[in-house]
Design an enzyme around this catalytic site. Structure first.
Site, short mmCIF file in Angstrom:
data_model
loop_
_atom_site.label_atom_id
_atom_site.label_comp_id
_atom_site.label_asym_id
_atom_site.label_seq_id
_atom_site.Cartn_x
_atom_site.Cartn_y
_atom_site.Cartn_z
N PHE A 116 0.66 -1.16 -0.28
CA PHE A 116 0.11 0.06 -0.12
C PHE A 116 1.06 1.33 -0.13
O PHE A 116 2.09 1.09 0.51
CB PHE A 116 -0.90 -0.03 1.22
CG PHE A 116 -2.29 0.01 1.01
CD1 PHE A 116 -3.00 -0.74 0.19
CD2 PHE A 116 -3.23 0.99 1.45
CE1 PHE A 116 -4.17 -0.92 -0.11
CE2 PHE A 116 -4.34 1.10 1.23
CZ PHE A 116 -5.11 0.40 0.49
N GLN A 230 -7.44 15.10 4.48
CA GLN A 230 -6.87 14.37 3.35
C GLN A 230 -7.66 14.48 2.03
O GLN A 230 -9.09 14.16 2.22
CB GLN A 230 -6.52 13.04 3.73
CG GLN A 230 -5.72 12.24 2.72
CD GLN A 230 -5.29 10.97 2.97
OE1 GLN A 230 -6.28 10.10 3.24
NE2 GLN A 230 -4.15 10.45 3.51
N HIS A 232 -8.73 13.19 -1.78
CA HIS A 232 -8.16 12.02 -2.52
C HIS A 232 -8.30 12.76 -3.94
O HIS A 232 -8.99 13.44 -4.30
CB HIS A 232 -9.43 10.83 -2.58
CG HIS A 232 -9.10 9.61 -3.13
ND1 HIS A 232 -9.02 9.54 -4.40
CD2 HIS A 232 -8.59 8.52 -2.45
CE1 HIS A 232 -8.75 8.26 -4.76
NE2 HIS A 232 -8.40 7.65 -3.48
N LEU A 242 -16.06 8.66 -4.71
CA LEU A 242 -14.69 8.21 -5.09
C LEU A 242 -14.35 7.31 -6.17
O LEU A 242 -15.30 6.44 -6.61
CB LEU A 242 -14.05 7.24 -4.01
CG LEU A 242 -12.71 7.43 -3.51
CD1 LEU A 242 -12.53 8.86 -2.83
CD2 LEU A 242 -12.33 6.59 -2.26
N GLU A 245 -8.31 4.32 -6.67
CA GLU A 245 -7.11 4.24 -7.07
C GLU A 245 -6.61 3.38 -8.18
O GLU A 245 -5.78 3.65 -9.25
CB GLU A 245 -5.97 4.25 -6.04
CG GLU A 245 -4.74 5.11 -6.11
CD GLU A 245 -4.44 5.28 -4.50
OE1 GLU A 245 -5.31 5.58 -3.73
OE2 GLU A 245 -3.13 5.29 -4.57
N ARG A 276 -0.78 9.65 -3.68
CA ARG A 276 -2.12 10.50 -3.74
C ARG A 276 -2.03 11.99 -3.53
O ARG A 276 -2.52 12.86 -4.29
CB ARG A 276 -2.80 10.09 -2.41
CG ARG A 276 -3.83 9.08 -2.70
CD ARG A 276 -4.66 8.78 -1.43
NE ARG A 276 -5.17 7.38 -1.43
CZ ARG A 276 -5.87 6.84 -0.38
NH1 ARG A 276 -6.28 7.60 0.76
NH2 ARG A 276 -6.35 5.41 -0.76
N HIS A 343 -11.77 13.41 1.93
CA HIS A 343 -11.71 12.12 2.14
C HIS A 343 -11.61 11.73 3.52
O HIS A 343 -12.37 11.01 4.07
CB HIS A 343 -10.40 11.44 1.42
CG HIS A 343 -10.54 10.15 1.40
ND1 HIS A 343 -11.84 9.30 0.99
CD2 HIS A 343 -9.81 9.05 1.71
CE1 HIS A 343 -11.50 7.90 0.96
NE2 HIS A 343 -10.28 8.13 1.52
N ARG A 378 -2.64 10.46 6.88
CA ARG A 378 -2.70 9.43 7.12
C ARG A 378 -2.31 8.55 6.02
O ARG A 378 -2.58 8.70 4.76
CB ARG A 378 -4.30 9.19 7.48
CG ARG A 378 -4.67 7.67 7.88
CD ARG A 378 -6.14 7.61 7.85
NE ARG A 378 -7.08 7.90 6.62
CZ ARG A 378 -7.36 7.05 5.49
NH1 ARG A 378 -6.80 5.80 5.74
NH2 ARG A 378 -7.66 7.36 4.62
#
Lengths: 563, 372, 282
Positions: A116, A230, A232, A242, A245, A276, A343, A378
């Site tokens: 990740f 944050q 996205h 969303l 990704e 991101r 996000h 995060r």
């Protein structure tokens, strides 16, 4: 008056896990109060996974996980808390796996892990692409098994404390109407994030309105690191929903109005697959500099057309369905309009490393809390971990506390106060309209406190927010019914948002550096000398007061965040 | 902009004596949920409905459009207008649930019903370690057994569309059976819990499902409750719960299809309900109409090979013993008594004689004309 | 002349064999030759699936393969047979492993499932292959003055993957009945209710309740008769109705019977006079 020993507010991942651990470890009276049925909570929308170092993660260690987390946080996370969270990773994963979460498995039957963003080892455990959904459903099943008491569709109004201990809550019973006073020794707030301050520019659910955070703020509790939100990079243009990704992972292109694959100017090597925050900033720059698409130039195109129908159907079925449903665009034939979308809220109710607030018996867990384990940014896969670890820790703390705490005696004054407040909303002359004001709030937040920030713009923005907050007093609740009055709930939620928005704005202006998700055009660099510290906002006599608090640094001295 | 009329069910028990419909003109754009939010923002803030995630994961916004259950956030307005060809779209709350207000229904009852089926994991300590730091090993292929069931998000669409709920108050609901079945095929779940679930499922209406498949149709997440109900029925029979009519019906199907390639509708009432009379009555009725009654179906050509396939599959699935061979032998005897030869030779003979012999001859007489 | 393989299931053999004769005549009138797929077996009636789903797939892969061997598409009249066989086809087409395993067994019989033919139900066959026009032209005795309640039954509309019409707002049955000259009644209260056929041997009470609802609302809507393309729904209406405490005596018909009658075939030969609940209408 309802009476419990522990009331958990919020029925998402943190709330349910807290309820479960409380239910299994005490005979005290525990209740979960939630404004929606638990399985509808937004934990269910978490797709990616949950980070943890497992016993078979050869070469990985909780320390490495902690380091990645701290580095990802741009060194703003408290390292003692990060240490606790990362060390508990395996325990919570095994625990929920034993309770039935259908984690994807390796051929040898052990829990599978994948790489990740920002992680140095593949340590993200996942259950297909619906990890949060399965966790939420499983925790709910286990709560049913343990006969947990639920107050479903109850809306938190106020937290009652005497300056030292928590005494109770007031809440609106959505189904039947009416303000109730709830007496309790301990309260765990697990009410989720507040990215709805960006209204239509968020990936969050309609109800992620920071109800617990706002109630805490109004009850005099400090909020921490609220400036960090944050974004996205790829939210659908119209709704902010969303686009995974994976769409870029599968080879999707980002194009501006000239059809240019602009990422080559921002991340020539990684192109669309850059981290991101870099992609989000690149997209926002294109839009800000007039290279956005559409009549208003307010979005960018995510082009999947070259992938072909078959590949899109096979690998990105959900993306196609959502683009058609929510954007009216079939990605097989046309590019998808996208723009950055708010996000996740890194900031929230200030707690210590065990989830305790400054008020005895009052705890916060999950996205509404700021421990802080995420600092300024995060990492993907760390939010579900945070939710479980702190759900469990706060439950155990609350049980320990409530076992010995004296009886409380919450005053009915607050109940009367809230009743009057609601009556006033219904009787208001209604100079202001909720949908308009809400849209203005979202646009103000996005324009002045979006992906990029800049002093003079933010100052204007804050003025506007204070104006909206003032005007919000004139919003009317048109529906005067008691029963399932969603108009009332929408207004109460909005009032929470207008209280929280300035709490984001004030520290955003004062943090004159760029760190993590907080990207300032006028201060493009991180400034550890002056700002390696948590911001703290309190509401005192109607004024937002800012102060600062040191960051706990144990093992990892700050260094440049480079990937 | 293209618009459509929504006729929305309105009812506030505190104010209205009876429900009524209110018309709203909405843009044909996006989803039904968008249209409802449009109403709330622009036309009427007093309309109550549930909505949360707006992207098909939370299950809040299930409702009915012209009687058909839909998840509002998953239903494009354009599709609705096309399906109903410009007719007004009547929006109603879900069926079988008490209306709290407008489109909001009380879902506590189906949740309570679901709870009676133990829809949670009861860990088997031999599989699930009690040591919290010990992992339980689950192979990827094991997850296949319940990969659909775990998508249930408790939207209650199936409960609303269910034909059994409609006519049987105690019926637990399609989703409840799916969520229970999910643990029946989880190795981590203890055998005693599995046994209990079956017992509770039976008393919760397992055999009352009419298999209409509406639950499969309305499920926004691809769960197949009617098929899970079939799976549970199979488990019930295998666990020895064979006294229910449904279990006997299944036995009839398994044995007769193996034996003859067909079921035998004449013998069903007898084998299921012990009702001999029905066969006699039906026989008489047919005879009165001049239709010859066959006590056994015409054995299918290729029957012996068919039996091999049948038995092979059952063996592979470790279910060969579910076939009751004494019953099959009885059927064989009936067949050979009627055809005056053993089953192996009959199959070929019947077909050599051409399309079933005397019956068809008789039918020719009845209907006239050629029949190839 | 279109040639199509006809799958008989349990409803066109034994004492119901005459129904196939009716079908043949009906289809001849609209230039379709029905070739009986005689080696086929019962589809398992969506009941064998309770024993084992793979067994159901195997039985029906075999049934399909028998039609494929003859180079024919497959026409199925019974809603349940249609759904069960169409589900098996989907499973065989989607799951390569299953297909290999079952084909291995079919080899013994010299058969192979290839997935090359189409499976039709009466409704989509009439709509897509025959066309409503051809039906209209074949009518010699229009059903003038017949008020016919259209009843689809469940398994042609659900689940989505195998549905032959728009599941929410289907039209094919109405179109066919209109072509026959009947007055179609398609807005009666319980038109979407299940006929209860499949629960007769699992929960009889359920069947009787369903019949009570459907027949009651058909009567209320003023229909002379119910028409259904499914022989099982028809059996439920005609035979199981007699199990009701107070049978309302609502006559019903299997769609091809009405077609035969409208095409000029006698009432006796059409099968309409073979019902337990007499069809009085002429």
């Amino acid at each position: 008056m309802l009476e419990y020993d522990i009331v958990i507010v919020g029925g998402g991942g943190a709330g349910l896990y807290a309820a479960l651990w409380a239910a299994e470890n005490t005979i005290l009276k525990v209740a979960v109060m939630t404004k929606v049925y638990p399985t509808r909570s937004h934990t269910g929308a978490a797709e990616g996974g949950i980070n943890a170092v497992l016993t078979h993660s050869i070469g990985d260690s909780p320390e490495a996980h902690a380091y990645d987390t701290v580095k990802g946080s741009d060194f703003l996370a408290d390292q003692d808390a990060v240490d606790i969270m990362c060390k508990m990773g395996a325990a919570v994963i095994y625990d929920i796996a034993h309770r039935g979460v259908p984690f994807s498995r390796r051929p040898d039957g052990r829990i599978a892990q994948r790489p990740f963003g920002g992680a140095s080892f593949p340590r993200t455990c996942y259950a297909a692409d619906k990890t949060g959904f399965y966790i939420l459903q499983t925790l709910y099943e286990q709560c049913l098994k343990n006969n947990v008491t639920f107050l479903n569709e109850w809306f938190l109004l106020s937290i009652i404390h005497n300056g030292e201990r928590v005494e109770g809550l007031t809440a609106w019973d959505i189904r039947n109407g009416g303000v109730h006073l709830i007496k309790t020794k301990a309260v765990i707030l697990a009410t989720g994030g507040h990215a709805r301050i960006y209204w239509n520019r968020t990936s969050n659910a309609l109800g992620n309105t920071g109800d617990g955070t706002a109630a805490a703020l109004r009850a005099g509790l400090p909020l921490k690191d609220m400036e960090f939100i944050q974004f996205h990079p790829t939210g659908l243009a119209k709704t902010g929903i969303l686009v995974t990704e994976g769409a870029r992972g599968e080879g999707g292109y980002l194009r501006n109005r000239d059809g240019e694959r602009f990422m080559k100017r921002y991340a020539p090597e990684k192109m669309e697959l850059a981290p991101r925050d870099i992609v989000a900033r690149a997209i926002q720059t294109e839009i800000d500099e007039g290279r956005g698409c559409g009549p208003r130039g307010d979005y960018i195109c995510l082009d999947l057309t070259h992938l072909g129908e078959e590949r899109i159907n096979e690998r990105l079925p959900q993306t196609r369905e959502h683009a058609i449903l929510y954007e009216g665009v079939d990605p097989v034939r046309e590019p998808i309009p996208i723009a950055p979308t708010a996000h996740y809220s890194m900031g929230g109710i200030d707690t210590d490393k065990l989830g305790r607030t400054g008020i005895k018996g009052l705890y916060a867990a999950g996205e509404c809390a700021c421990v802080s384990v995420h600092g300024a940014n995060r990492l993907g896969g760390n939010s579900l971990l945070d939710v479980l670890v702190y759900g469990r820790l706060t439950a155990l703390e609350a049980v320990k506390y409530a076992d010995e705490a004296p009886e409380t005696n919450p005053s009915v004054a607050k109940q009367k106060d809230d009743e009057r407040r609601i009556l006033e909303l219904m009787e208001s002359e209604g100079k202001e309209k909720l949908p308009e004001l809400r849209r203005e709030l979202g646009e103000t937040m996005m324009k002045h406190f979006g992906v990029f920030r800049e002093e003079s713009s933010m100052k204007k923005g804050l003025e506007k927010l204070m104006e909206i907050r003032e005007r919000a007093k004139h919003v009317k609740v048109h529906d005067t019914g008691k029963r399932f009055n969603t108009d009332l709930i929408s207004v109460l939620e909005f009032l929470n948002l207008v209280d929280l928005a300035p709490a984001v704005a004030v520290p955003a202006i004062e943090r004159r550096e760029s760190r993590g998700s907080h990207a300032r055009r006028d201060y493009p660099n991180r400034d550890d000398k002056n700002f390696l510290k948590h911001s703290v906002v309190e509401l005192k006599n109607g004024e937002y007061k800012l102060s600062w608090k040191p960051v706990k640094i144990t093992k990892f001295p700050p260094e440049e965040r480079k990937y | 902009m293209e618009t459509a009329t929504l006729k929305v069910f309105r009812f506030d028990p505190d104010k209205d004596k009876v429900p009524y419909y209110q018309d709203y003109e909405v843009p044909v754009e996006g989803t039904l949920l968008n249209a409802l939010l449009y109403i709330k923002d622009n036309l009427d803030p007093t309309l109550s409905f549930r909505a949360f995630c707006r992207s098909e994961v939370c299950g809040s916004c299930a409702m009915k459009v012209n009687g058909k259950t839909k998840l509002a956030c998953k239903t494009p307005m354009k599709e609705l207008v096309e399906t109903w060809k410009g007719k007004p779209l009547r929006i109603d709350p879900l069926d079988h649930l008490k209306v709290i207000r407008d489109l909001v229904v009380d879902i506590d009852k189906p949740i309570e019903k679901m709870k009676t089926l133990i829809p949670w994991l009861v860990p088997d300590p031999r599989v699930v370690p009690t040591d919290p730091m010990h992992e339980s090993i689950i192979y990827p292929e094991e997850l296949e057994a319940y990969k659909d069931q775990i998508h249930c998000m408790l939207c209650f669409s199936c409960y609303s569309a269910c034909e059994a709920v409609e006519d049987y108050e105690r019926y637990r609901g399609p989703f409840a059976f799916s969520r229970a079945y999910r643990f029946q095929v989880d190795r981590r779940d203890i055998e005693t819990a599995k046994e209990k679930r079956i017992r509770y499922a039976i008393s919760g209406g397992l055999w009352s499902c009419v298999q209409c498949q509406k639950c499969l149709y309305v499920c926004p997440k691809g769960v197949k409750p009617a098929e899970d109900i079939q799976n549970l029925r199979g488990q019930a029979v295998r666990k020895g719960f064979t006294d229910k009519p449904g279990a006997k019906k299944l036995k009839h199907y398994v044995d007769w299809i193996y034996a003859t390639g067909q079921i035998n509708r004449l013998y069903l009432p007898e084998e299921v309900y012990g009702n001999r009379e029905a066969r006699e009555k039906l026989t008489k009725a047919y005879e009165e109409m001049g239709v010859e009654v066959w006590e056994v179906p015409k054995p299918t050509k290729g029957l012996m090979k068919f039996r091999d396939i049948y038995l092979e599959i059952l063996s592979k699935e470790e279910k060969a013993l579910d076939l009751d061979f004494s019953h099959v032998r009885k059927i064989d005897k009936m067949v050979s008594d009627i055809f005056k030869a053993d089953i192996c030779t009959i199959v070929d003979r019947v077909h050599e004689e051409g399309k079933g012999g005397k019956l068809i001859e008789k039918l020719k007489g009845l209907f006239g004309g050629d029949n190839g | 002349m279109v040639k199509v393989g006809f799958y008989q299931g349990c409803c066109f053999q034994g004492q119901d064999a005459h129904m196939f004769e009716t079908m043949k005549k009906t289809f001849k009138a609209i230039d379709v030759e029905l070739v009986l797929l005689e080696e086929t077996t019962c589809c398992g009636g969506n009941t064998i699936d309770e024993e084992n789903r793979k067994l159901s797939y195997a039985i029906n892969a075999r049934n399909i393969a028998l039609a494929e061997a003859k180079g024919l598409d497959m026409l199925i009249s019974c809603n349940t047979c249609y759904m069960v066989i169409a589900k098996a086809k989907r499973a065989m087409d989607k799951n390569k492993k299953l297909r290999e395993e079952i084909n291995n067994l079919l080899k013994e019989e010299g058969l192979e499932y290839r997935g090359t033919n189409r499976i039709y139900h009466l409704l989509d066959f009439f709509r897509d292959v025959v066309g409503y026009d051809r039906i209209r032209k074949a009518v010699k005795r229009p059903l003038k003055g017949w008020k016919v309640a259209a009843y689809y039954g469940c398994h042609v509309l659900y689940p989505r993957e195998t549905a032959v019409d728009n599941s929410d707002n289907p039209s094919s049955l109405q179109e066919i009945l209109k072509a026959l000259g009947a007055k179609v009644i398609d807005e009666y209260e319980n038109k979407d209710a299940c006929c209860g056929y499949h629960s007769f041997y699992t929960d009889k009470n359920m069947t009787l309740k369903k019949l009570d609802k459907i027949l009651g609302s058909v009567r209320e809507a003023g229909a002379d008769i119910i028409a259904t393309p499914c022989p099982l729904c028809f059996k439920s209406f005609d035979i199981y109705q007699t199990n009701m405490e107070n049978p309302p005596g609502v006559p019903s018909s299997f769609l091809p019977e009405l077609m035969a009658y409208a095409f000029g075939i006698s009432k006796e030969e059409s099968g309409l006079s073979h019902h337990l609940i007499k069809v009085e209408k002429d």
